[in-house]
Design a protein around this motif. Structure first.
Motif, PDB file in Angstrom:
ATOM      1  N   MET A 188      56.042  33.551  30.430  1.00  0.00           N
ATOM      2  CA  MET A 188      55.768  34.000  31.801  1.00  0.00           C
ATOM      3  C   MET A 188      54.579  34.956  31.842  1.00  0.00           C
ATOM      4  SD  MET A 188      57.656  32.311  33.810  1.00  0.00           S
ATOM      5  CE  MET A 188      57.618  33.161  35.399  1.00  0.00           C
ATOM      6  N   ASP A 189      54.315  35.649  30.756  1.00  0.00           N
ATOM      7  CA  ASP A 189      53.100  36.471  30.675  1.00  0.00           C
ATOM      8  C   ASP A 189      51.876  35.549  30.758  1.00  0.00           C
ATOM      9  OD1 ASP A 189      51.504  38.741  30.316  1.00  0.00           O
ATOM     10  OD2 ASP A 189      51.606  38.620  28.126  1.00  0.00           O
ATOM     11  N   ALA A 190      51.923  34.437  30.017  1.00  0.00           N
ATOM     12  CA  ALA A 190      50.803  33.485  30.052  1.00  0.00           C
ATOM     13  C   ALA A 190      50.596  32.959  31.470  1.00  0.00           C
ATOM     14  CB  ALA A 190      51.060  32.330  29.081  1.00  0.00           C
ATOM     15  N   THR A 192      51.329  34.485  34.235  1.00  0.00           N
ATOM     16  CA  THR A 192      50.775  35.576  35.046  1.00  0.00           C
ATOM     17  C   THR A 192      49.278  35.740  34.765  1.00  0.00           C
ATOM     18  OG1 THR A 192      52.951  36.611  34.903  1.00  0.00           O
ATOM     19  CG2 THR A 192      51.164  37.967  35.763  1.00  0.00           C
ATOM     20  N   HIS A 193      48.885  35.588  33.505  1.00  0.00           N
ATOM     21  CA  HIS A 193      47.447  35.643  33.180  1.00  0.00           C
ATOM     22  C   HIS A 193      46.688  34.541  33.906  1.00  0.00           C
ATOM     23  CE1 HIS A 193      48.614  37.645  29.136  1.00  0.00           C
ATOM     24  NE2 HIS A 193      48.593  38.507  30.133  1.00  0.00           N
ATOM     25  N   ALA A 194      47.265  33.324  33.890  1.00  0.00           N
ATOM     26  CA  ALA A 194      46.593  32.195  34.539  1.00  0.00           C
ATOM     27  C   ALA A 194      46.422  32.465  36.037  1.00  0.00           C
ATOM     28  CB  ALA A 194      47.405  30.924  34.306  1.00  0.00           C
ATOM     29  N   ALA A 257      49.724  42.378  39.490  1.00  0.00           N
ATOM     30  CA  ALA A 257      51.030  42.217  38.831  1.00  0.00           C
ATOM     31  C   ALA A 257      51.008  42.924  37.476  1.00  0.00           C
ATOM     32  CB  ALA A 257      51.379  40.740  38.658  1.00  0.00           C
ATOM     33  N   HIS A 258      49.841  42.934  36.824  1.00  0.00           N
ATOM     34  CA  HIS A 258      49.711  43.676  35.576  1.00  0.00           C
ATOM     35  C   HIS A 258      49.682  45.188  35.820  1.00  0.00           C
ATOM     36  CE1 HIS A 258      49.241  40.028  33.264  1.00  0.00           C
ATOM     37  NE2 HIS A 258      49.279  40.759  32.162  1.00  0.00           N
ATOM     38  N   GLY A 259      49.042  45.619  36.896  1.00  0.00           N
ATOM     39  CA  GLY A 259      49.032  47.045  37.223  1.00  0.00           C
ATOM     40  C   GLY A 259      50.458  47.562  37.435  1.00  0.00           C
ATOM     41  N   PRO A 271      60.104  44.540  28.694  1.00  0.00           N
ATOM     42  CA  PRO A 271      59.070  43.821  27.923  1.00  0.00           C
ATOM     43  C   PRO A 271      57.916  43.366  28.828  1.00  0.00           C
ATOM     44  CG  PRO A 271      61.267  43.031  27.342  1.00  0.00           C
ATOM     45  CD  PRO A 271      61.448  43.965  28.506  1.00  0.00           C
ATOM     46  N   HIS A 272      56.708  43.385  28.262  1.00  0.00           N
ATOM     47  CA  HIS A 272      55.497  43.168  29.061  1.00  0.00           C
ATOM     48  C   HIS A 272      55.552  41.914  29.938  1.00  0.00           C
ATOM     49  CE1 HIS A 272      51.222  42.994  30.069  1.00  0.00           C
ATOM     50  NE2 HIS A 272      51.285  41.716  29.734  1.00  0.00           N
ATOM     51  N   GLY A 273      55.829  40.764  29.315  1.00  0.00           N
ATOM     52  CA  GLY A 273      55.801  39.510  30.069  1.00  0.00           C
ATOM     53  C   GLY A 273      56.842  39.475  31.177  1.00  0.00           C
ATOM     54  N   ALA A 275      58.034  42.084  32.739  1.00  0.00           N
ATOM     55  CA  ALA A 275      57.646  43.044  33.781  1.00  0.00           C
ATOM     56  C   ALA A 275      56.549  42.473  34.682  1.00  0.00           C
ATOM     57  CB  ALA A 275      57.178  44.343  33.130  1.00  0.00           C
ATOM     58  N   VAL A 276      55.490  41.935  34.082  1.00  0.00           N
ATOM     59  CA  VAL A 276      54.366  41.490  34.929  1.00  0.00           C
ATOM     60  C   VAL A 276      54.738  40.255  35.741  1.00  0.00           C
ATOM     61  CG1 VAL A 276      52.614  42.556  33.454  1.00  0.00           C
ATOM     62  CG2 VAL A 276      53.202  40.143  33.092  1.00  0.00           C
ATOM     63  N   SER A 277      55.506  39.327  35.125  1.00  0.00           N
ATOM     64  CA  SER A 277      55.834  38.100  35.856  1.00  0.00           C
ATOM     65  C   SER A 277      56.851  38.361  36.956  1.00  0.00           C
ATOM     66  CB  SER A 277      56.347  37.019  34.897  1.00  0.00           C
ATOM     67  OG  SER A 277      57.525  37.447  34.240  1.00  0.00           O
TER      68      SER A 277
HETATM   69 ZN   LIG Z   1      49.911  40.180  30.245  1.00  0.00          ZN
END
Ligand SMILES: [Zn+2]
Length: 389
Positions: A188-190, A192-194, A257-259, A271-273, A275-277
């Motif tokens: 899900m982090d990937a 969110t990056h996309a 979403a990363h902020g 965990p990062h992914g 949280a951001v997703s």
């Molecule tokens: Zn990320």
């Protein structure tokens, strides 16, 4: 003026074997104890030794690496004097390796001072190889460095174009053993990056293509990789998706979403992914209500085969698609489902709001929330209530 940067990417079965041709004297592997326990570090060591290199291993990187760890790792490099740095692991290990590499070449630098403007003159001592063991952060293909200031309980979004790895080994054999929850969080982090690479204010014609392809791959293959970790095709496609998303957002930027997710992770250690997703659908709804013409959701929705006749329709469809994927992966859809109580959230709210405002990912949003709006975003995400303001 802008740049497109990518490492040399070696992908597919047996990609690790490429390192048998490596020329050099000493390689220093930066990793963590879990990766050592899984036998990955020994595999990499063996290949490097077969290329004739002397190898040392620093395995003390923790999740969300601290400035203290980075300083300790840099000292180990100064003692060993490698000409290759190998970041082996998830985003934490690779980002820590990047920061240690900078301090190894520039012992005068304060790691908090790493920034995209200063010329560092890296590669006088060493070059870098990144070998991801999760399919998510894309750190192997970006120049981002995320560290944690433990004393201030905040994540530091740092970076320098020079710290982009020279070689990325995207070998699916390193991710076959990932447990389902880690598969979902990092995948899900990937995604969110996309999304963020495609929709932030720095999006460009060079970064759009990778972001679109990565998003499509995640929607198609992440549920399969989550349900059945030994599905080799799904594992391989997700591993590529993460690097492709890294190339995408690494050449534009991450966004709100990363902020919000960095800020949450710094305080509550989600965990990062995850949280951001978690914030992604709320951010889509928030940005879609911003300045007309500022967003680019219809292009993403059209590529994914979702309704896209207007930005509002596309944003609605994308937010729904992300939430459906989260449900399929049994991910939390709200902060309360993350195990955070209303009282805890309220107690930390002012820190969360100010850290979000200071995060380097927030400023590239097509709609930048003021403090009151940031608070409301956290409140909506807490309750799982779609954003309507
Ligand atoms: Zn990320």
């Amino acid at each position: 003026m802008w740049f497109f940067k990518s490492p040399e990417i070696v992908f597919g079965e047996e990609a690790l074997g490429y390192l048998e041709r490596l020329e050099g004297r000493r390689a220093h592997i930066v990793t963590d104890k879990v990766i050592v326990g899984l036998g990955h570090a020994a595999r990499v060591r063996e290949v490097l030794e077969s290329a004739g290199l002397e190898v040392s291993i620093f395995d003390a990187v923790e999740p969300d690496p601290s400035l203290e760890t980075v300083r300790a790792g840099a000292q180990a490099m100064l003692d060993f004097e490698p000409d290759w740095i190998v970041g082996l692991g998830g985003g934490s290990a690779m980002d820590a390796a990047k920061a240690m590499w900078i301090l190894y070449e520039r012992p005068d630098m304060d790691p908090e001072g790493i920034n995209p403007i200063e010329i560092l003159h890296l590669r006088r001592k060493a070059r870098m190889i990144a070998i991801p063991t999760t399919s998510g952060t894309g750190s192997e293909a970006t120049w981002a460095v995320v560290l944690t200031n433990l004393a201030e309980r905040r994540k530091l979004g740092l970076g320098s174009r020079e710290v982009l790895p020279d070689i990325a080994i995207v070998d699916p054999s390193f991710v076959m053993a990932m447990p389902p929850r880690l598969t979902a969080d990092t995948g899900m982090d990937a995604l969110t990056h996309a999304f963020e690479g495609y929709t932030c204010v720095y999006r460009n014609s060079f970064s759009d293509g990778p972001c679109l392809v990565a998003a499509k791959l995640v929607f198609e293959y992440l549920p399969r990789a989550y349900r059945n970790g030994s599905d080799e095709e799904a594992r391989a496609r997700m591993h590529y998706a993460a690097s492709i998303a890294g190339i995408g957002f690494g050449n534009s930027m991450a966004s709100l979403a990363h902020g919000l997710g960095h800020s949450l992770g710094g305080v509550f250690h989600v965990p990062h992914g995850r949280a951001v997703s978690l914030f992604l659908p709320y951010v889509i709804e928030f940005c879609a209500r911003g300045e007309p013409g500022s967003t680019s959701y219809s292009g993403m929705a059209r590529f994914l085969g979702l309704p896209s006749s207007s930005e509002v329709e596309a944003a609605t469809a994308l937010a729904a698609a992300v939430r459906a994927l989260q449900k399929e992966l049994e991910q939390p859809l709200s902060l309360s489902q993350c195990g955070i109580s209303a009282a805890e959230l309220e107690k930390e709210m002012s820190l969360l709001v100010s850290n979000t405002g200071n995060d380097s990912s927030t400023v590239t949003s097509t709609r930048i929330p003021d403090d009151a709006e940031t608070r409301r975003l956290y409140e909506h995400a807490f309750e799982g209530k779609p954003v309507d303001f």
